[in-house]
Write a protein that holds these residues in place. Sequence first.
Motif, mmCIF file in Angstrom:
data_model
loop_
_atom_site.group_PDB
_atom_site.id
_atom_site.type_symbol
_atom_site.label_atom_id
_atom_site.label_comp_id
_atom_site.label_asym_id
_atom_site.label_seq_id
_atom_site.Cartn_x
_atom_site.Cartn_y
_atom_site.Cartn_z
ATOM 1 N N PHE A 1 0.834 -1.212 0.000
ATOM 2 C CA PHE A 1 0.000 0.000 0.000
ATOM 3 C C PHE A 1 0.866 1.259 0.000
ATOM 4 N N GLY A 2 0.306 2.328 -0.585
ATOM 5 C CA GLY A 2 1.005 3.597 -0.591
ATOM 6 C C GLY A 2 2.347 3.498 -1.280
ATOM 7 N N LYS A 3 3.409 3.889 -0.581
ATOM 8 C CA LYS A 3 4.758 3.851 -1.118
ATOM 9 C C LYS A 3 5.210 2.421 -1.436
ATOM 10 N N LEU A 4 4.526 1.441 -0.820
ATOM 11 C CA LEU A 4 4.893 0.031 -0.994
ATOM 12 C C LEU A 4 4.079 -0.639 -2.097
ATOM 13 N N ALA A 5 3.475 0.176 -2.959
ATOM 14 C CA ALA A 5 2.613 -0.375 -4.008
ATOM 15 C C ALA A 5 3.381 -1.224 -5.017
ATOM 16 N N ILE B 1 -13.930 4.653 18.252
ATOM 17 C CA ILE B 1 -13.067 5.252 17.240
ATOM 18 C C ILE B 1 -12.384 6.494 17.810
ATOM 19 N N PRO B 2 -11.067 6.484 17.986
ATOM 20 C CA PRO B 2 -10.371 7.708 18.391
ATOM 21 C C PRO B 2 -10.530 8.793 17.323
ATOM 22 N N ALA B 3 -10.623 10.038 17.776
ATOM 23 C CA ALA B 3 -10.957 11.135 16.870
ATOM 24 C C ALA B 3 -9.795 11.580 15.998
ATOM 25 N N LYS B 4 -8.565 11.341 16.446
ATOM 26 C CA LYS B 4 -7.422 11.932 15.749
ATOM 27 C C LYS B 4 -6.580 10.867 15.059
ATOM 28 N N GLY B 5 -5.951 11.272 13.957
ATOM 29 C CA GLY B 5 -5.067 10.365 13.245
ATOM 30 C C GLY B 5 -5.322 10.281 11.760
ATOM 31 N N SER B 6 -6.281 11.085 11.249
ATOM 32 C CA SER B 6 -6.548 11.077 9.810
ATOM 33 C C SER B 6 -6.123 12.403 9.197
ATOM 34 N N VAL B 7 -5.480 12.333 8.033
ATOM 35 C CA VAL B 7 -5.153 13.543 7.288
ATOM 36 C C VAL B 7 -6.153 13.780 6.150
ATOM 37 N N GLY B 8 -7.156 12.914 6.046
ATOM 38 C CA GLY B 8 -8.237 13.151 5.095
ATOM 39 C C GLY B 8 -7.885 12.892 3.648
ATOM 40 N N ALA B 9 -6.918 12.022 3.403
ATOM 41 C CA ALA B 9 -6.631 11.604 2.031
ATOM 42 C C ALA B 9 -6.002 10.217 2.093
ATOM 43 N N SER B 10 -6.244 9.444 1.046
ATOM 44 C CA SER B 10 -6.264 7.990 1.082
ATOM 45 C C SER B 10 -7.394 7.576 2.005
ATOM 46 N N GLY B 11 -8.299 8.483 2.206
ATOM 47 C CA GLY B 11 -9.438 8.216 3.077
ATOM 48 C C GLY B 11 -9.100 8.482 4.528
ATOM 49 N N ILE C 1 0.186 18.139 4.426
ATOM 50 C CA ILE C 1 1.488 17.626 4.840
ATOM 51 C C ILE C 1 1.713 16.282 4.152
ATOM 52 N N PRO C 2 2.846 16.103 3.471
ATOM 53 C CA PRO C 2 3.070 14.850 2.742
ATOM 54 C C PRO C 2 3.202 13.665 3.697
ATOM 55 N N THR C 3 2.663 12.529 3.285
ATOM 56 C CA THR C 3 2.763 11.299 4.067
ATOM 57 C C THR C 3 3.130 10.132 3.154
ATOM 58 N N GLN D 1 4.361 9.611 -1.389
ATOM 59 C CA GLN D 1 3.389 9.088 -2.352
ATOM 60 C C GLN D 1 2.066 9.830 -2.201
ATOM 61 N N GLU D 2 1.704 10.089 -0.965
ATOM 62 C CA GLU D 2 0.476 10.836 -0.677
ATOM 63 C C GLU D 2 0.900 12.259 -0.323
#
Length: 512
Positions: free
Chosen positions: A60-64, A135-145, A404-406, A410-411
């Motif tokens: 996934f991601g960079k490991l595609a 579900i903890p509220a924090k930890g998503s950057v809103g891309a790749s879902g 912010i790049p992640t 790749q993202e």
Amino acid sequence: MDVLKFSAGNITLSHIKKLLTTHSKIDLDIRCQPSVQAARDVVDELLAQGKIMYGINTGFGKLANKIIPTEQLIDLQHNLLRSHAVGTGPVLRVEIAQLITILKLNCMAQGFSGVRWDLIDYFSKLYNSDIYPIIPAKGSVGASGDLAPLAHLSLLLIGEGEAQYQQARITGIQALEILGLQPLKLQPKEGLALINGTQVSTAILCFALFQAQIVFDAALCASALSSIAVNANLSPIDARIQILRRLPSQMHVAEILRFLTEDSLQRTVKKRVQDPYSIRCVPQVMGACLGVMQQIAQILECEINAVTDNPLIFSKEKEILSGGNFHAEPIAFAADQLACVLAEIANLSERRINLLCDESLSGLPSFLIKENGLNSGFMMPHVTAAALSSENKMYAHPIGVDSIPTSGNQEDHVSMATSAAFRLLEMIENTTDIISIEMLAACQGIDLREATVQNSALHEIYTRIRQHIPFLDKDRYLSPEISQVKNMILAQKFELPCFLDSKVNVFSERVI
């Protein structure tokens, strides 16, 4: 028992509001099942042909570029959930967890995700049994879902993670045991379909919009009360002025204010030709807020039915296409807009509190107390409102412009939609507190002026407050009273339609 019946891809905001207010069970039309199976069949067929497909038999991601052997494909999907469930912060409230479950189910049921029907069925059974993910509220950057929070949701299907049931925190395996279900063994593509999507940011924004509408109604009620307290000039809400502006939302707000104030002020002597803007420009400011909220509702009507995972399976063509529907920029922008709306509603209310406390402008005793000096009256409630209003302005800074790049670049561009939506919940709390203070201050001003609230609808609002909160004749402990009014607001005791008679139809274009 209320049951909401719906077909895949056809949920409305009204449906969602009903689910939140009535705690209805759900009944998904199973006519979508063949489409779901057809997409699953395409995945299996292309795998059998040895085709390389992102996230299905690759990393996934960079490991595609990492190809995964066939015998490890199930482990790949399970590892995806476990590795991505790294959320932090406070747990999302139950209502939002409910919405996330519904939206994820609705997305997969449309037949473009390549999952088995079992996943949809498990989510339905969990929801209808009042078992909701932790579900903890924090930890998503809103891309790749909303990867991290959706991973926490999805762990329940494999008997891991945590859930809430009957106000107790239980494990994922306990949740499945309650339903008599075995943990699922995820097939290729299923883990990726589960955690890829915008359902978390969308659910938070939906909830925030519903709360903002409640706050909006209360703010108009508070504005009308303040108008009476300061003996305001009513000409700014005249329909002819609004017509020349041509904005329907401004016209609606002015009509609501006319309904709430007619007969209340016509017998009083006007002391000013023009009132300060916080009174005079309510149709313009609140009309603009209403217009933005209506636009956000239109965006959400699309997003709650959107298929936002990746890649997508087109079963008729037997193609799997990679895209970017997981990018939540529309939600980020909409959340930023709603933040501006909440900041302005709060700011306008705070300014009216200041007006009420200023004897040179209101004509009322300084800080709304007779023996001022000995008593401070509403001096400090206004300071609290000012502090909360300024805090809201800080929160209103746009989050959607940040990125912010992640994932090893790749993202490289993300939306920050989940953060943009989550901060709205604190803004709603602040804004409701400010409006609560204004309502108390306005009722105090009305009593000090010895005015009579002639309008039946506004009199009902005034009476509801005074049934619980007495006149402030000398300083007392006010914090619990502010909280009491706040609870009344959030319980929709000032929702405007309940004050309308059948002859008035100003709510034909409500936000929702």
